[in-house]
Design a protein around this motif. Structure first.
Motif, PDB file in Angstrom:
ATOM      1  N   PHE A 137      -7.680 -19.941 -30.178  1.00 40.50           N
ATOM      2  CA  PHE A 137      -8.528 -20.242 -31.083  1.00 40.50           C
ATOM      3  C   PHE A 137      -9.910 -19.740 -30.054  1.00 40.50           C
ATOM      4  O   PHE A 137     -11.044 -18.972 -30.574  1.00 40.50           O
ATOM      5  CB  PHE A 137      -8.539 -21.465 -31.270  1.00 40.50           C
ATOM      6  CG  PHE A 137     -10.593 -22.041 -31.452  1.00 40.50           C
ATOM      7  CD1 PHE A 137     -10.772 -21.403 -32.857  1.00 40.50           C
ATOM      8  CD2 PHE A 137     -10.364 -23.026 -30.943  1.00 40.50           C
ATOM      9  CE1 PHE A 137     -12.051 -22.135 -33.647  1.00 40.50           C
ATOM     10  CE2 PHE A 137     -11.957 -23.839 -31.739  1.00 40.50           C
ATOM     11  CZ  PHE A 137     -12.346 -23.601 -31.956  1.00 40.50           C
ATOM     12  N   GLU A 138      -9.601 -19.854 -28.521  1.00 40.13           N
ATOM     13  CA  GLU A 138     -10.491 -19.773 -27.617  1.00 40.13           C
ATOM     14  C   GLU A 138     -10.955 -18.384 -27.814  1.00 40.13           C
ATOM     15  O   GLU A 138     -11.877 -17.557 -27.288  1.00 40.13           O
ATOM     16  CB  GLU A 138     -10.131 -20.429 -26.307  1.00 40.13           C
ATOM     17  CG  GLU A 138     -11.349 -20.030 -24.736  1.00 40.13           C
ATOM     18  CD  GLU A 138     -10.812 -20.108 -23.840  1.00 40.13           C
ATOM     19  OE1 GLU A 138     -10.620 -19.633 -22.981  1.00 40.13           O
ATOM     20  OE2 GLU A 138     -10.089 -20.869 -23.716  1.00 40.13           O
ATOM     21  N   ARG A 139      -9.895 -17.574 -27.385  1.00 45.70           N
ATOM     22  CA  ARG A 139      -9.439 -16.335 -27.417  1.00 45.70           C
ATOM     23  C   ARG A 139     -10.438 -16.074 -28.424  1.00 45.70           C
ATOM     24  O   ARG A 139     -11.289 -14.535 -28.334  1.00 45.70           O
ATOM     25  CB  ARG A 139      -8.242 -15.533 -27.650  1.00 45.70           C
ATOM     26  CG  ARG A 139      -7.661 -16.049 -26.166  1.00 45.70           C
ATOM     27  CD  ARG A 139      -5.760 -15.213 -25.696  1.00 45.70           C
ATOM     28  NE  ARG A 139      -5.545 -14.251 -26.110  1.00 45.70           N
ATOM     29  CZ  ARG A 139      -4.667 -13.517 -26.716  1.00 45.70           C
ATOM     30  NH1 ARG A 139      -3.893 -13.969 -26.705  1.00 45.70           N
ATOM     31  NH2 ARG A 139      -4.626 -12.190 -26.493  1.00 45.70           N
ATOM     32  N   VAL A 140     -10.384 -15.829 -30.110  1.00 44.58           N
ATOM     33  CA  VAL A 140     -11.065 -15.593 -30.896  1.00 44.58           C
ATOM     34  C   VAL A 140     -12.448 -15.549 -30.942  1.00 44.58           C
ATOM     35  O   VAL A 140     -13.724 -14.762 -30.709  1.00 44.58           O
ATOM     36  CB  VAL A 140     -10.526 -15.758 -32.409  1.00 44.58           C
ATOM     37  CG1 VAL A 140     -11.488 -15.456 -33.122  1.00 44.58           C
ATOM     38  CG2 VAL A 140      -8.810 -15.468 -32.656  1.00 44.58           C
ATOM     39  N   ILE A 141     -13.438 -16.693 -29.788  1.00 43.63           N
ATOM     40  CA  ILE A 141     -14.622 -17.096 -30.471  1.00 43.63           C
ATOM     41  C   ILE A 141     -15.345 -16.290 -29.193  1.00 43.63           C
ATOM     42  O   ILE A 141     -16.236 -16.329 -29.336  1.00 43.63           O
ATOM     43  CB  ILE A 141     -14.544 -18.729 -29.948  1.00 43.63           C
ATOM     44  CG1 ILE A 141     -13.822 -19.502 -30.945  1.00 43.63           C
ATOM     45  CG2 ILE A 141     -16.176 -19.137 -29.610  1.00 43.63           C
ATOM     46  CD1 ILE A 141     -14.724 -19.197 -32.598  1.00 43.63           C
ATOM     47  N   ILE A 142     -14.082 -16.865 -27.490  1.00 43.59           N
ATOM     48  CA  ILE A 142     -14.916 -16.115 -26.632  1.00 43.59           C
ATOM     49  C   ILE A 142     -15.063 -13.739 -27.226  1.00 43.59           C
ATOM     50  O   ILE A 142     -15.776 -13.232 -26.812  1.00 43.59           O
ATOM     51  CB  ILE A 142     -14.236 -15.806 -25.623  1.00 43.59           C
ATOM     52  CG1 ILE A 142     -14.288 -17.159 -25.432  1.00 43.59           C
ATOM     53  CG2 ILE A 142     -14.561 -14.924 -23.997  1.00 43.59           C
ATOM     54  CD1 ILE A 142     -15.425 -18.182 -24.796  1.00 43.59           C
ATOM     55  N   GLY A 143     -13.755 -14.203 -28.394  1.00 45.48           N
ATOM     56  CA  GLY A 143     -13.931 -11.984 -28.377  1.00 45.48           C
ATOM     57  C   GLY A 143     -15.460 -12.223 -29.456  1.00 45.48           C
ATOM     58  O   GLY A 143     -16.040 -10.526 -29.026  1.00 45.48           O
ATOM     59  N   MET A 144     -15.730 -12.797 -30.187  1.00 45.19           N
ATOM     60  CA  MET A 144     -16.647 -12.502 -30.293  1.00 45.19           C
ATOM     61  C   MET A 144     -18.101 -12.951 -30.016  1.00 45.19           C
ATOM     62  O   MET A 144     -18.949 -12.772 -30.287  1.00 45.19           O
ATOM     63  CB  MET A 144     -17.186 -13.802 -31.848  1.00 45.19           C
ATOM     64  CG  MET A 144     -16.044 -13.571 -32.861  1.00 45.19           C
ATOM     65  SD  MET A 144     -15.118 -15.386 -34.090  1.00 45.19           S
ATOM     66  CE  MET A 144     -17.109 -15.624 -34.384  1.00 45.19           C
ATOM     67  N   MET A 145     -18.107 -13.846 -29.181  1.00 51.22           N
ATOM     68  CA  MET A 145     -19.247 -14.011 -28.200  1.00 51.22           C
ATOM     69  C   MET A 145     -19.500 -12.401 -27.242  1.00 51.22           C
ATOM     70  O   MET A 145     -20.533 -12.777 -26.380  1.00 51.22           O
ATOM     71  CB  MET A 145     -19.015 -14.669 -27.163  1.00 51.22           C
ATOM     72  CG  MET A 145     -19.605 -16.571 -28.726  1.00 51.22           C
ATOM     73  SD  MET A 145     -20.902 -16.733 -29.757  1.00 51.22           S
ATOM     74  CE  MET A 145     -22.020 -16.628 -28.027  1.00 51.22           C
ATOM     75  N   THR A 146     -18.817 -11.908 -27.458  1.00 49.11           N
ATOM     76  CA  THR A 146     -18.733 -10.178 -26.665  1.00 49.11           C
ATOM     77  C   THR A 146     -19.382  -9.225 -26.926  1.00 49.11           C
ATOM     78  O   THR A 146     -18.363  -8.839 -28.132  1.00 49.11           O
ATOM     79  CB  THR A 146     -16.944 -10.191 -26.041  1.00 49.11           C
ATOM     80  OG1 THR A 146     -16.770 -10.952 -25.040  1.00 49.11           O
ATOM     81  CG2 THR A 146     -16.905  -9.460 -24.868  1.00 49.11           C
ATOM     82  N   PRO A 147     -20.497  -8.914 -26.585  1.00 47.50           N
ATOM     83  CA  PRO A 147     -20.656  -7.222 -27.415  1.00 47.50           C
ATOM     84  C   PRO A 147     -19.289  -6.681 -26.997  1.00 47.50           C
ATOM     85  O   PRO A 147     -18.681  -6.316 -26.775  1.00 47.50           O
ATOM     86  CB  PRO A 147     -21.946  -6.930 -26.291  1.00 47.50           C
ATOM     87  CG  PRO A 147     -22.059  -8.224 -25.520  1.00 47.50           C
ATOM     88  CD  PRO A 147     -20.696  -8.896 -25.361  1.00 47.50           C
TER      89      PRO A 147
END
Length: 304
Positions: free
Chosen positions: A63-73
């Motif tokens: 879950f964290e990996r998806v959210i951090i991925g979404m926050m990355t340009p």
């Protein structure tokens, strides 16, 4: 859209005891990549904290990996994934192939620039030190981002290319892989589609069948990916998603990367291809394969 409002809402979802994961999913999935970047900056300026650090300390796992991925340009996300594919334990060849075979010249150019800034060495240098033989040469060629992106098709040349491919593979004992590489990694899409048609006429089989019978391993995977992306990119990603979930266990790296990196580019097309190819919706597949907040956020990225 108010970056200020969303930043405070995110802070509220993480402050105090427990985390309101649903609120985080709700806020971030309704924004696009550039809006999320504005929220990131506003969060720091108005709250005085780093949003990525806060998210990392509150969330965990996939879950964290998806959210951090979404926050990355977008470009940086590709850069991080390429680096992870080479610098982690072992090499994630599938990731290297997927990104390098499917991005446009412009996207590859940006990836190269950012990679160098981020890691102090070039993408090519890392590819060369991490892979070998012909597979390495295909990746280096793709990482140059030098494919002809025009629309011009020269029928005579297409016919000649098809003949070259036939002579480099099916017709002779052993395979001249370099010839495959030279044509598949440099010609424009429209030209290649014509070449594939002509090839079928000459060899009496599809180019993908020839690649499968003439090559093996990572080289085969790479050239097949190039052909699939030329023909139908959304179908290529639909297949990547299907394979990441079918059978026992889930290939979370691939599932997360495709869902995050394509969510604003061609997710609707990918969904349509997925349904056509597998007779089930991508949505129902994710629903049956994942659980918890991880499932919730992927379903939101999938939409509908």
């Amino acid at each position: 859209f108010s970056a200020e409002q969303e930043a405070h809402a995110l802070r509220k979802a993480m402050k105090g005891l427990g985390t309101d994961e649903d609120a985080i999913i709700e806020i971030l999935t309704k924004l696009n990549v550039s809006q999320r970047q504005q929220v990131l900056i506003t969060y720091k300026s108005s709250i005085g904290r780093d949003l990525i650090d806060d998210l990392k300390s509150e969330l965990s796992g996939n879950f964290e990996r998806v959210i951090i991925g979404m926050m990355t340009p977008t470009t940086m996300y590709d850069v991080h994934e390429l680096r992870r594919a080479m610098k982690g334990a072992g090499t994630d060849e599938g990731c290297l192939i997927e990104i390098l075979a499917s991005r446009t010249n412009e996207e590859i150019r940006r990836i190269n620039e950012n990679y160098k800034c981020q890691y102090g060495c070039t993408l090519e240098e890392d590819i060369v030190s991490d892979t070998s033989s012909l597979f390495r040469r295909v990746l280096v060629s793709l990482a140059t981002g030098n494919r002809d992106e025009g629309t011009y098709v020269d029928d005579a040349l297409a016919q000649q290319d098809a003949q070259c491919l036939y002579e480099a593979g099916e017709k002779k004992w052993g395979t001249d892989e370099v010839q495959f590489m030279a044509i598949l990694c440099t010609r424009n899409r429209y030209h290649l589609l014509r070449v594939f048609d002509a090839y079928r006429g000459i060899a009496n089989k599809d180019i993908t069948d020839s690649i499968k019978s003439e090559m093996s391993g990572d080289l085969e995977d790479a050239l097949l990916a190039v052909v699939k992306c030329v023909r139908n990119k959304p179908a290529y990603f639909a297949e990547r998603l299907y394979k990441s979930m079918k059978g026992l266990g889930t290939d979370d790296n691939t599932l997360i990367r495709v869902m995050v990196s394509r969510s604003e580019i061609d997710m609707l097309d990918i969904r349509r291809e997925f349904l056509t190819m597998y007779g089930k919706s991508l949505y129902s597949f994710i629903k049956g394969d994942c659980s918890g907040d991880y499932r919730k956020v992927l379903l939101r990225l999938c939409g509908g």
